[in-house]
Structures are given as structure tokens and as C-alpha cells.
Design a protein around this motif. Structure first.
Motif, PDB file in Angstrom:
ATOM      1  N   ILE A 184      10.816  40.374 -38.442  1.00 19.74           N
ATOM      2  CA  ILE A 184       9.765  38.807 -38.947  1.00 19.74           C
ATOM      3  C   ILE A 184       8.311  39.515 -38.482  1.00 19.74           C
ATOM      4  O   ILE A 184       7.151  39.378 -38.959  1.00 19.74           O
ATOM      5  CB  ILE A 184      10.225  37.799 -38.590  1.00 19.74           C
ATOM      6  CG1 ILE A 184      11.631  37.230 -39.747  1.00 19.74           C
ATOM      7  CG2 ILE A 184       9.130  36.598 -39.148  1.00 19.74           C
ATOM      8  CD1 ILE A 184      11.870  36.403 -39.289  1.00 19.74           C
ATOM      9  N   ASP A 185       8.148  39.965 -37.002  1.00 16.02           N
ATOM     10  CA  ASP A 185       7.297  40.085 -36.285  1.00 16.02           C
ATOM     11  C   ASP A 185       6.313  40.689 -36.361  1.00 16.02           C
ATOM     12  O   ASP A 185       5.424  41.092 -37.065  1.00 16.02           O
ATOM     13  CB  ASP A 185       7.390  40.143 -34.795  1.00 16.02           C
ATOM     14  CG  ASP A 185       7.821  38.920 -34.056  1.00 16.02           C
ATOM     15  OD1 ASP A 185       7.224  37.687 -34.591  1.00 16.02           O
ATOM     16  OD2 ASP A 185       8.700  38.282 -32.911  1.00 16.02           O
ATOM     17  N   ARG A 186       7.452  42.165 -36.768  1.00 16.86           N
ATOM     18  CA  ARG A 186       6.693  43.360 -37.353  1.00 16.86           C
ATOM     19  C   ARG A 186       5.932  43.191 -39.151  1.00 16.86           C
ATOM     20  O   ARG A 186       4.996  44.218 -38.805  1.00 16.86           O
ATOM     21  CB  ARG A 186       7.734  44.243 -38.006  1.00 16.86           C
ATOM     22  CG  ARG A 186       7.141  46.195 -38.305  1.00 16.86           C
ATOM     23  CD  ARG A 186       8.204  46.893 -38.629  1.00 16.86           C
ATOM     24  NE  ARG A 186       9.421  47.145 -36.995  1.00 16.86           N
ATOM     25  CZ  ARG A 186      10.863  46.477 -37.037  1.00 16.86           C
ATOM     26  NH1 ARG A 186      10.599  46.295 -37.888  1.00 16.86           N
ATOM     27  NH2 ARG A 186      10.996  47.076 -35.780  1.00 16.86           N
ATOM     28  N   PHE A 187       6.818  42.828 -40.157  1.00 16.32           N
ATOM     29  CA  PHE A 187       6.225  42.302 -41.169  1.00 16.32           C
ATOM     30  C   PHE A 187       4.567  41.456 -40.916  1.00 16.32           C
ATOM     31  O   PHE A 187       3.118  41.867 -40.880  1.00 16.32           O
ATOM     32  CB  PHE A 187       6.396  41.192 -41.855  1.00 16.32           C
ATOM     33  CG  PHE A 187       6.025  40.375 -42.941  1.00 16.32           C
ATOM     34  CD1 PHE A 187       5.594  41.265 -44.115  1.00 16.32           C
ATOM     35  CD2 PHE A 187       5.491  39.828 -42.926  1.00 16.32           C
ATOM     36  CE1 PHE A 187       5.030  40.109 -45.303  1.00 16.32           C
ATOM     37  CE2 PHE A 187       4.942  38.660 -43.540  1.00 16.32           C
ATOM     38  CZ  PHE A 187       5.014  39.184 -44.778  1.00 16.32           C
ATOM     39  N   CYS A 188       4.542  40.599 -40.023  1.00 14.79           N
ATOM     40  CA  CYS A 188       3.473  39.426 -39.095  1.00 14.79           C
ATOM     41  C   CYS A 188       1.943  40.414 -38.736  1.00 14.79           C
ATOM     42  O   CYS A 188       1.080  40.351 -39.075  1.00 14.79           O
ATOM     43  CB  CYS A 188       3.309  38.474 -38.694  1.00 14.79           C
ATOM     44  SG  CYS A 188       4.823  37.405 -39.427  1.00 14.79           S
ATOM     45  N   ALA A 189       2.931  41.399 -37.951  1.00 15.58           N
ATOM     46  CA  ALA A 189       1.526  42.161 -36.998  1.00 15.58           C
ATOM     47  C   ALA A 189       0.652  43.607 -38.133  1.00 15.58           C
ATOM     48  O   ALA A 189      -0.324  43.626 -38.203  1.00 15.58           O
ATOM     49  CB  ALA A 189       2.180  42.872 -35.920  1.00 15.58           C
ATOM     50  N   GLN A 190       1.797  43.958 -39.272  1.00 11.29           N
ATOM     51  CA  GLN A 190       1.194  44.580 -40.445  1.00 11.29           C
ATOM     52  C   GLN A 190       0.350  43.697 -41.533  1.00 11.29           C
ATOM     53  O   GLN A 190      -0.330  44.170 -41.823  1.00 11.29           O
ATOM     54  CB  GLN A 190       2.144  44.824 -40.779  1.00 11.29           C
ATOM     55  CG  GLN A 190       2.960  46.300 -40.153  1.00 11.29           C
ATOM     56  CD  GLN A 190       3.960  46.534 -40.818  1.00 11.29           C
ATOM     57  OE1 GLN A 190       4.422  46.644 -42.177  1.00 11.29           O
ATOM     58  NE2 GLN A 190       4.901  47.902 -40.430  1.00 11.29           N
ATOM     59  N   THR A 191       0.250  42.797 -41.732  1.00 11.63           N
ATOM     60  CA  THR A 191      -0.399  41.988 -42.257  1.00 11.63           C
ATOM     61  C   THR A 191      -1.219  40.796 -41.901  1.00 11.63           C
ATOM     62  O   THR A 191      -1.714  39.812 -42.656  1.00 11.63           O
ATOM     63  CB  THR A 191       0.253  41.249 -43.454  1.00 11.63           C
ATOM     64  OG1 THR A 191       1.478  39.690 -42.829  1.00 11.63           O
ATOM     65  CG2 THR A 191       1.695  41.572 -44.110  1.00 11.63           C
ATOM     66  N   GLY A 192      -1.762  41.075 -40.876  1.00  5.19           N
ATOM     67  CA  GLY A 192      -2.883  40.057 -40.014  1.00  5.19           C
ATOM     68  C   GLY A 192      -2.205  38.679 -39.281  1.00  5.19           C
ATOM     69  O   GLY A 192      -3.157  37.845 -39.631  1.00  5.19           O
ATOM     70  N   ILE A 193      -0.878  38.118 -39.388  1.00  2.00           N
ATOM     71  CA  ILE A 193      -0.919  37.016 -38.678  1.00  2.00           C
ATOM     72  C   ILE A 193      -0.340  37.127 -37.564  1.00  2.00           C
ATOM     73  O   ILE A 193       0.729  37.930 -37.021  1.00  2.00           O
ATOM     74  CB  ILE A 193       0.801  36.500 -39.664  1.00  2.00           C
ATOM     75  CG1 ILE A 193       0.221  36.514 -41.333  1.00  2.00           C
ATOM     76  CG2 ILE A 193       1.454  35.866 -39.629  1.00  2.00           C
ATOM     77  CD1 ILE A 193       1.602  36.512 -42.048  1.00  2.00           C
ATOM     78  N   ARG A 194      -1.054  36.344 -36.905  1.00  2.00           N
ATOM     79  CA  ARG A 194      -1.069  36.640 -35.054  1.00  2.00           C
ATOM     80  C   ARG A 194       0.303  35.673 -34.918  1.00  2.00           C
ATOM     81  O   ARG A 194       0.348  34.969 -34.568  1.00  2.00           O
ATOM     82  CB  ARG A 194      -2.661  36.190 -35.199  1.00  2.00           C
ATOM     83  CG  ARG A 194      -2.672  36.738 -33.724  1.00  2.00           C
ATOM     84  CD  ARG A 194      -3.928  36.058 -32.968  1.00  2.00           C
ATOM     85  NE  ARG A 194      -4.434  36.454 -31.373  1.00  2.00           N
ATOM     86  CZ  ARG A 194      -5.388  35.746 -30.154  1.00  2.00           C
ATOM     87  NH1 ARG A 194      -6.533  35.124 -31.084  1.00  2.00           N
ATOM     88  NH2 ARG A 194      -5.066  35.812 -29.519  1.00  2.00           N
ATOM     89  N   TYR A 195       0.439  36.606 -33.463  1.00  2.00           N
ATOM     90  CA  TYR A 195       1.567  35.576 -33.341  1.00  2.00           C
ATOM     91  C   TYR A 195       1.063  35.098 -31.497  1.00  2.00           C
ATOM     92  O   TYR A 195      -0.083  35.592 -30.921  1.00  2.00           O
ATOM     93  CB  TYR A 195       3.144  36.337 -32.838  1.00  2.00           C
ATOM     94  CG  TYR A 195       3.436  35.668 -31.120  1.00  2.00           C
ATOM     95  CD1 TYR A 195       4.330  34.843 -31.489  1.00  2.00           C
ATOM     96  CD2 TYR A 195       3.793  36.542 -29.669  1.00  2.00           C
ATOM     97  CE1 TYR A 195       5.298  34.398 -30.787  1.00  2.00           C
ATOM     98  CE2 TYR A 195       3.778  35.702 -29.223  1.00  2.00           C
ATOM     99  CZ  TYR A 195       4.833  35.395 -29.322  1.00  2.00           C
ATOM    100  OH  TYR A 195       5.792  34.350 -28.149  1.00  2.00           O
ATOM    101  N   TYR A 196       1.577  33.669 -31.321  1.00  2.00           N
ATOM    102  CA  TYR A 196       0.630  32.784 -30.327  1.00  2.00           C
ATOM    103  C   TYR A 196       1.757  32.555 -29.250  1.00  2.00           C
ATOM    104  O   TYR A 196       1.627  32.011 -28.258  1.00  2.00           O
ATOM    105  CB  TYR A 196       0.532  31.907 -31.004  1.00  2.00           C
ATOM    106  CG  TYR A 196      -0.626  32.001 -31.821  1.00  2.00           C
ATOM    107  CD1 TYR A 196      -2.140  31.580 -30.917  1.00  2.00           C
ATOM    108  CD2 TYR A 196      -0.870  31.929 -33.060  1.00  2.00           C
ATOM    109  CE1 TYR A 196      -3.800  32.016 -31.119  1.00  2.00           C
ATOM    110  CE2 TYR A 196      -3.101  32.336 -33.120  1.00  2.00           C
ATOM    111  CZ  TYR A 196      -4.037  32.217 -32.430  1.00  2.00           C
ATOM    112  OH  TYR A 196      -5.200  32.642 -33.490  1.00  2.00           O
ATOM    113  N   ASP A 197       3.127  32.088 -30.059  1.00  2.59           N
ATOM    114  CA  ASP A 197       4.082  31.122 -28.323  1.00  2.59           C
ATOM    115  C   ASP A 197       5.202  31.239 -29.608  1.00  2.59           C
ATOM    116  O   ASP A 197       5.365  31.160 -30.517  1.00  2.59           O
ATOM    117  CB  ASP A 197       3.589  30.026 -28.161  1.00  2.59           C
ATOM    118  CG  ASP A 197       3.695  29.837 -26.644  1.00  2.59           C
ATOM    119  OD1 ASP A 197       5.001  30.501 -26.011  1.00  2.59           O
ATOM    120  OD2 ASP A 197       3.271  28.750 -25.980  1.00  2.59           O
ATOM    121  N   THR A 198       6.255  30.775 -28.376  1.00  2.54           N
ATOM    122  CA  THR A 198       7.368  30.953 -28.361  1.00  2.54           C
ATOM    123  C   THR A 198       8.424  29.378 -28.226  1.00  2.54           C
ATOM    124  O   THR A 198       8.045  29.795 -27.236  1.00  2.54           O
ATOM    125  CB  THR A 198       8.616  32.240 -28.186  1.00  2.54           C
ATOM    126  OG1 THR A 198       8.071  33.003 -28.513  1.00  2.54           O
ATOM    127  CG2 THR A 198      10.215  31.965 -28.878  1.00  2.54           C
TER     128      THR A 198
END
Length: 247
Positions: free
Chosen positions: A65-79
Motif C-alpha cells: 500500500i505504501d509503495r502504491f501511494c508513493a508511486q501515485t503521489g499520495i503522501r504518507y503523514y503518520d501512523t
């Protein structure tokens, strides 16, 4: 004749009492056994090892999921994480088949600027490709039933809905995979000025009768406004490990 009627009445009452005694005595005797508190939650390795594995398994599921988000411009913030154990009820109404059931929830907060519908379709495809199964139709049903007919200023709102219809007003979507349940919720800025902060633990309907709870929750009140400063949408993905421990 009167004496005979009295005798028959006494016999009938005796038979009724005998029936009631036979019918309900086992329940009465069992009441003391069932009307008790839940047994204790184990300590040490018996509970710590399953808990560690639950965290490890969910972390592994988030890799794709994180790999997909990084590749599509969805930025991770916190867990955030929440570990909790539900007490079994043992009373006259319910006799649970367990003493404690433990679940582990991990939530991740993201932000993105692009088209909501496009992003959700792409995320849905990535989840299904990696092994997740749509629950109740998943994202396609959400878009067909709620987003397409109601979202946007030129589309009719649902019945009795008088304010802005935003993505946070759309029901979340879920996916399943073995003993795991994934849920997605979204949020955008509300131009009406109404205060709204998505607390994922509320979405997952956290029970109250707990034998254990350890929360490392995200401070959504502070984080969500920060995400929305530079993004159009907040994306929250939670993965729940169902019953990683039962005793």
C-alpha cells in the motif's frame, strides 16, 4: 364432587410445579456458573508474542500500500496503533465462548491533491491485485451508490441532507484478507466552516467492555488541518487483525 375437584386441582398444581422444577432447575443451578466475570488475560509471552506477530503482519500488509501511494503521489503523514482485548460476557443472558478476544488496529494517514474518483479506483485495483477482497462491493459500489449520484455542486443531495455533501459523508469501504479487515475513509476541507475531524477508532466502533487497551493514536485534531493545508483530501487506511489472541 367438590372434594374431587379440589384434589384434581392440587394434583394439577403439583404436576405444574414438577414440570417447572425439571424445566428450570438446570438453569438455576447453572446460573452461578455463568454469572461471573471474564477470566484474566494472560501476561508475558503468551500474549506478547501474538501481539508482536499481529503488528508484524499488518506492517507487512502495508508495504504494498505504501509503495502504491508513493508511486501515485499520495503522501504518507503518520501512523497510529490500538491494541485492545474484549471481555467475554458470562451472565444469565449471554455465555460467551471465550474469556478475552484481542484485536490489533493500525491506521495510516495520507494526503493527496488529485482527482478523488481516479485515486480511489487506482487504489482499489492495487488492493485487489495484491490479494484483498472487496467487502460489500468495496470502492466500486461506493462510487456508484454515493459519489457519482450525489457528489458535486450540480448533483442532487441525498434525501434530508441540507449541507455540503463531502467525501467524509460517504460511507467508508472495506476489504478482507484472511483474518484481516481493511477500511478506507476520506476527508476534505469543509467550506461551510463546520468542524470535522475523522477519528478512525470511532469508525471502527471500538467496544467499551475491555480487559486491555493500549492506544498510540494519531492526534487527528492537529494532523488533519496540516494535511489539508497542502492537499485536497485526507486518506485514512486502517488494517485490523481480528482476534489475534483468544482464551
Amino acid at each position: 364432587m367438590k372434594k374431587l375437584l379440589i384434589a384434581l386441582l392440587v394434583a394439577a398444581l403439583a404436576l405444574l410445579n414438577l414440570f417447572l422444577l425439571v424445566r428450570y432447575l438446570p438453569d438455576v443451578l447453572d446460573y452461578g456458573k455463568r454469572n461471573r466475570p471474564a477470566g484474566p488475560l494472560p501476561t508475558g509471552a503468551a500474549i506478547e508474542e501474538p501481539r508482536r506477530k499481529a503488528n508484524q503482519d499488518i506492517t507487512r500488509l502495508f508495504v504494498d500500500i505504501d509503495r502504491f501511494c508513493a508511486q501515485t503521489g499520495i503522501r504518507y503523514y503518520d501512523t497510529g496503533t490500538t491494541d485492545y482485548c474484549i471481555k467475554g460476557r458470562h451472565d444469565w443472558k449471554t455465555d460467551a465462548q471465550y474469556e478475552n478476544r484481542c484485536r490489533y488496529l493500525m491506521t495510516k494517514y495520507y494526503g493527496f491533491r488529485g482527482d478523488f474518483q481516479v485515486a480511489m479506483v487506482q487504489l482499489d485495483s492495487a488492493l485487489v491485485a495484491s490479494g484483498w477482497t472487496r467487502y460489500a462491493g468495496g470502492t466500486p459500489s461506493m462510487l456508484t451508490d454515493y459519489y457519482d449520484p450525489h457528489y458535486g455542486p450540480d448533483r442532487p443531495k441525498p434525501a434530508n441532507f441540507r449541507r455540503q455533501y463531502l467525501v467524509q459523508n460517504i460511507p467508508g469501504v472495506s476489504y478482507t484478507r484472511d483474518a484481516f479487515r481493511l477500511t478506507i475513509r476520506s476527508q476534505e476541507a469543509d467550506s461551510t466552516g463546520e468542524t470535522f475531524v475523522l477519528r478512525f477508532e470511532d469508525v471502527m466502533a471500538m467496544p467499551h467492555d475491555l480487559s486491555h487497551q493500549e492506544k498510540h493514536a494519531v492526534d487527528a485534531d492537529s494532523l488533519v488541518p496540516v494535511i489539508l493545508e497542502t492537499n485536497r483530501y485526507v486518506l485514512v487506511i486502517g488494517i485490523l487483525r481480528e482476534d489475534y489472541f483468544v482464551n
